[in-house]
Design a protein around this motif. Structure first.
Motif, PDB file in Angstrom:
ATOM      1  N   ASN A 144     -53.132 -30.899  17.976  1.00  0.00           N
ATOM      2  CA  ASN A 144     -54.675 -30.296  16.459  1.00  0.00           C
ATOM      3  C   ASN A 144     -54.222 -28.839  16.683  1.00  0.00           C
ATOM      4  O   ASN A 144     -54.461 -28.060  15.985  1.00  0.00           O
ATOM      5  CB  ASN A 144     -55.256 -31.169  16.182  1.00  0.00           C
ATOM      6  CG  ASN A 144     -55.511 -31.425  15.130  1.00  0.00           C
ATOM      7  OD1 ASN A 144     -54.940 -30.271  14.002  1.00  0.00           O
ATOM      8  ND2 ASN A 144     -56.123 -31.951  14.001  1.00  0.00           N
ATOM      9  N   VAL A 145     -55.162 -28.662  18.054  1.00  0.00           N
ATOM     10  CA  VAL A 145     -55.192 -27.730  18.510  1.00  0.00           C
ATOM     11  C   VAL A 145     -54.397 -26.461  18.193  1.00  0.00           C
ATOM     12  O   VAL A 145     -54.065 -25.189  18.556  1.00  0.00           O
ATOM     13  CB  VAL A 145     -55.695 -27.339  19.506  1.00  0.00           C
ATOM     14  CG1 VAL A 145     -55.946 -26.065  20.653  1.00  0.00           C
ATOM     15  CG2 VAL A 145     -57.389 -28.521  20.051  1.00  0.00           C
TER      16      VAL A 145
ATOM     17  N   GLN B 140     -51.680 -26.632  16.536  1.00  0.00           N
ATOM     18  CA  GLN B 140     -51.423 -26.476  15.238  1.00  0.00           C
ATOM     19  C   GLN B 140     -51.832 -25.098  14.424  1.00  0.00           C
ATOM     20  O   GLN B 140     -51.615 -24.270  14.319  1.00  0.00           O
ATOM     21  CB  GLN B 140     -51.444 -27.684  14.352  1.00  0.00           C
ATOM     22  CG  GLN B 140     -50.472 -28.634  14.194  1.00  0.00           C
ATOM     23  CD  GLN B 140     -49.039 -27.359  13.018  1.00  0.00           C
ATOM     24  OE1 GLN B 140     -48.711 -27.968  13.997  1.00  0.00           O
ATOM     25  NE2 GLN B 140     -48.937 -27.009  12.296  1.00  0.00           N
ATOM     26  N   ILE B 141     -53.626 -25.357  14.946  1.00  0.00           N
ATOM     27  CA  ILE B 141     -54.404 -24.630  14.983  1.00  0.00           C
ATOM     28  C   ILE B 141     -54.000 -22.963  14.812  1.00  0.00           C
ATOM     29  O   ILE B 141     -54.345 -21.851  14.632  1.00  0.00           O
ATOM     30  CB  ILE B 141     -56.114 -24.813  14.580  1.00  0.00           C
ATOM     31  CG1 ILE B 141     -56.346 -26.225  13.631  1.00  0.00           C
ATOM     32  CG2 ILE B 141     -56.511 -23.821  14.936  1.00  0.00           C
ATOM     33  CD1 ILE B 141     -57.486 -27.048  14.085  1.00  0.00           C
TER      34      ILE B 141
ATOM     35  N   ILE C 293     -51.363 -22.182  16.020  1.00  0.00           N
ATOM     36  CA  ILE C 293     -50.047 -21.430  15.855  1.00  0.00           C
ATOM     37  C   ILE C 293     -50.534 -21.090  13.689  1.00  0.00           C
ATOM     38  O   ILE C 293     -49.872 -19.587  13.960  1.00  0.00           O
ATOM     39  CB  ILE C 293     -49.244 -22.472  14.676  1.00  0.00           C
ATOM     40  CG1 ILE C 293     -48.577 -22.839  16.497  1.00  0.00           C
ATOM     41  CG2 ILE C 293     -48.482 -22.027  14.116  1.00  0.00           C
ATOM     42  CD1 ILE C 293     -47.830 -24.192  16.124  1.00  0.00           C
ATOM     43  N   PHE C 294     -51.565 -21.210  12.792  1.00  0.00           N
ATOM     44  CA  PHE C 294     -51.734 -20.753  12.062  1.00  0.00           C
ATOM     45  C   PHE C 294     -52.658 -19.541  12.505  1.00  0.00           C
ATOM     46  O   PHE C 294     -52.047 -18.705  11.019  1.00  0.00           O
ATOM     47  CB  PHE C 294     -52.614 -21.442  11.199  1.00  0.00           C
ATOM     48  CG  PHE C 294     -52.104 -23.222  10.475  1.00  0.00           C
ATOM     49  CD1 PHE C 294     -50.985 -22.450   9.639  1.00  0.00           C
ATOM     50  CD2 PHE C 294     -52.052 -23.522  11.286  1.00  0.00           C
ATOM     51  CE1 PHE C 294     -49.845 -23.838   9.066  1.00  0.00           C
ATOM     52  CE2 PHE C 294     -51.671 -25.362  10.284  1.00  0.00           C
ATOM     53  CZ  PHE C 294     -50.422 -25.258   9.005  1.00  0.00           C
ATOM     54  N   ALA C 295     -53.301 -19.990  13.448  1.00  0.00           N
ATOM     55  CA  ALA C 295     -54.637 -18.268  13.328  1.00  0.00           C
ATOM     56  C   ALA C 295     -53.287 -17.337  13.976  1.00  0.00           C
ATOM     57  O   ALA C 295     -53.066 -16.272  13.653  1.00  0.00           O
ATOM     58  CB  ALA C 295     -55.165 -18.458  14.600  1.00  0.00           C
ATOM     59  N   LYS C 296     -52.388 -17.677  14.542  1.00  0.00           N
ATOM     60  CA  LYS C 296     -51.355 -16.727  14.903  1.00  0.00           C
ATOM     61  C   LYS C 296     -50.182 -15.975  13.936  1.00  0.00           C
ATOM     62  O   LYS C 296     -49.928 -15.177  13.767  1.00  0.00           O
ATOM     63  CB  LYS C 296     -50.554 -17.360  16.222  1.00  0.00           C
ATOM     64  CG  LYS C 296     -49.394 -15.983  17.215  1.00  0.00           C
ATOM     65  CD  LYS C 296     -49.268 -16.545  18.737  1.00  0.00           C
ATOM     66  CE  LYS C 296     -49.846 -17.012  19.466  1.00  0.00           C
ATOM     67  NZ  LYS C 296     -48.881 -17.456  20.862  1.00  0.00           N
ATOM     68  N   PHE C 297     -49.958 -17.025  12.793  1.00  0.00           N
ATOM     69  CA  PHE C 297     -49.709 -16.567  11.855  1.00  0.00           C
ATOM     70  C   PHE C 297     -50.268 -15.420  11.249  1.00  0.00           C
ATOM     71  O   PHE C 297     -49.683 -14.811  10.521  1.00  0.00           O
ATOM     72  CB  PHE C 297     -49.027 -17.724  11.176  1.00  0.00           C
ATOM     73  CG  PHE C 297     -48.505 -17.539   9.665  1.00  0.00           C
ATOM     74  CD1 PHE C 297     -47.363 -17.290   9.683  1.00  0.00           C
ATOM     75  CD2 PHE C 297     -49.062 -17.917   8.240  1.00  0.00           C
ATOM     76  CE1 PHE C 297     -46.754 -16.902   8.508  1.00  0.00           C
ATOM     77  CE2 PHE C 297     -49.062 -17.591   7.227  1.00  0.00           C
ATOM     78  CZ  PHE C 297     -47.383 -16.877   7.029  1.00  0.00           C
ATOM     79  N   PHE C 298     -51.624 -15.575  10.495  1.00  0.00           N
ATOM     80  CA  PHE C 298     -52.632 -14.424  10.071  1.00  0.00           C
ATOM     81  C   PHE C 298     -52.698 -13.438  10.542  1.00  0.00           C
ATOM     82  O   PHE C 298     -52.854 -12.627   9.952  1.00  0.00           O
ATOM     83  CB  PHE C 298     -53.931 -14.959   9.213  1.00  0.00           C
ATOM     84  CG  PHE C 298     -53.418 -16.583   8.266  1.00  0.00           C
ATOM     85  CD1 PHE C 298     -52.905 -15.762   7.309  1.00  0.00           C
ATOM     86  CD2 PHE C 298     -53.501 -17.995   8.287  1.00  0.00           C
ATOM     87  CE1 PHE C 298     -52.951 -16.704   6.357  1.00  0.00           C
ATOM     88  CE2 PHE C 298     -53.393 -18.852   7.354  1.00  0.00           C
ATOM     89  CZ  PHE C 298     -52.613 -18.532   6.255  1.00  0.00           C
ATOM     90  N   HIS C 299     -52.467 -13.587  11.984  1.00  0.00           N
ATOM     91  CA  HIS C 299     -53.200 -12.514  12.827  1.00  0.00           C
ATOM     92  C   HIS C 299     -51.698 -11.573  12.992  1.00  0.00           C
ATOM     93  O   HIS C 299     -51.828 -10.259  12.819  1.00  0.00           O
ATOM     94  CB  HIS C 299     -52.231 -12.835  14.557  1.00  0.00           C
ATOM     95  CG  HIS C 299     -52.474 -11.463  14.828  1.00  0.00           C
ATOM     96  ND1 HIS C 299     -54.075 -10.490  15.541  1.00  0.00           N
ATOM     97  CD2 HIS C 299     -51.790 -11.001  16.246  1.00  0.00           C
ATOM     98  CE1 HIS C 299     -53.255  -9.480  15.916  1.00  0.00           C
ATOM     99  NE2 HIS C 299     -52.232 -10.172  15.894  1.00  0.00           N
TER     100      HIS C 299
ATOM    101  N   CYS D 136     -43.407 -14.605  13.987  1.00  0.00           N
ATOM    102  CA  CYS D 136     -44.236 -14.623  13.149  1.00  0.00           C
ATOM    103  C   CYS D 136     -43.583 -14.899  12.471  1.00  0.00           C
ATOM    104  O   CYS D 136     -44.041 -16.333  10.884  1.00  0.00           O
ATOM    105  CB  CYS D 136     -45.628 -13.931  12.811  1.00  0.00           C
ATOM    106  SG  CYS D 136     -46.883 -13.815  13.826  1.00  0.00           S
TER     107      CYS D 136
END
Lengths: 113, 113
Positions: A11-12, A14-15, A17-23, A68
Motif C-alpha cells: 500500500n505504501v 502504491q501511494i 508511486i502516485f505521489a511520484k506520478f503527480f510530481h 513517470c
DNA sequence: TCATTATATCACAATATCAAAATATATAAA
DNA sequence: TTTATATATTTTGATATTGTGATATAATGA
C-alpha cells in the motif's frame, strides 16, 4: 496470518508511486513540456525552442517525464522525438484546468509550501 | 504595443499555478489525506489516526491542500472538519490510477528525480 | 476562572529538487 | 576515418520541501 503485514508495504509503495506520478506535473518546466507535446510531438531541439529552457534541462526533465510514464520517445535519424504516451494525460490536464479556474488566486497566493 | 510583454508573465504565472496545483498531490502524506477524505469527511484527529502521521504534519499538509483548493474546512464545535472541495478531484485520481496501472513498475524504479 | 482537548504554527535539521555548466555519447555528414 | 550536430548524463551549489518537536491558539467544559 503472516500475510497481514505484507499488504501494508504494498500500500505504501502504491501511494509513493502516485505521489511520484503527480510530481511529474509539479514543476513548471515539466508542465510546459507536457503541454507543448500535447499540441504535437517534438524532438528535443524543438522543445528547447518552444519552451525556452536549456538543452540539458529539457533532456533531464524529459527523462523524468519518461520515467513517470507521461511521454515516450523514438529515435528518428539524429533526432529523438518525444510524444505524450497516453491521451488520458490530456484529460487530467483538462480536469485540473477546470478545478484551478475556480481557485487560481487562492493557489497563486500559497506561500506555505 | 506595450501590452505585448504583459501576456508572457501571465502565461508564466498560469503555468506556475498548475505546477503548484499538482504539487499538492506529489507528496505521499498529502496524497493519503486526499484519499482518506474522498472516502468521507474527517476532522484532524480522525485523519491523524487514519493515516498514521503526526498531528503537526497533518495540519501542515492540510493547510497546503487547502491553499491548493483540494479541501475546505469548517469548524464544528472543538473540531475542524475537512472535506474534498471538488468532486473532480476524484476524477483526477481515477484517471491517474488508470494511467499508473500501465506504468507502475516504471515509475517505482525512477531514481532520477 | 482554570484545565483540557483540538488544531495551528513555528523553528530546526535532514533531505530533495532545481537549474546551470561541463562533459559524454550517439548519430549523421563530410 | 574526422567533424558537426543532437541528445544524454553528471556534478555542483542554491533553494525548497520534508518531518519532527516545541509551542501557540482556540474552543469546550469543569
Amino acid at each position: 496470518m503472516p500475510e497481514l503485514n505484507t499488504t501494508l508495504p504494498d500500500n505504501v509503495a502504491q501511494i509513493e508511486i502516485f505521489a511520484k506520478f503527480f510530481h511529474g506535473l509539479s514543476n513548471p518546466t515539466r508542465f510546459r513540456i507536457v503541454e507543448a507535446l500535447l499540441d504535437r510531438e517534438m524532438n528535443v531541439s524543438q522543445l528547447v525552442d518552444a519552451i525556452g529552457a536549456s538543452q540539458s534541462q529539457v533532456s533531464n526533465q524529459l527523462a523524468c517525464l519518461k520515467w513517470c510514464g507521461y511521454v515516450t520517445s523514438r529515435q528518428e535519424g539524429k533526432y529523438v522525438v518525444y510524444r505524450i504516451s497516453d491521451e488520458r494525460v490530456r484529460m487530467i490536464l483538462q480536469l485540473a484546468k477546470e478545478i484551478v479556474a475556480d481557485n487560481a488566486e487562492h493557489i497563486r497566493c500559497c506561500t506555505r509550501m
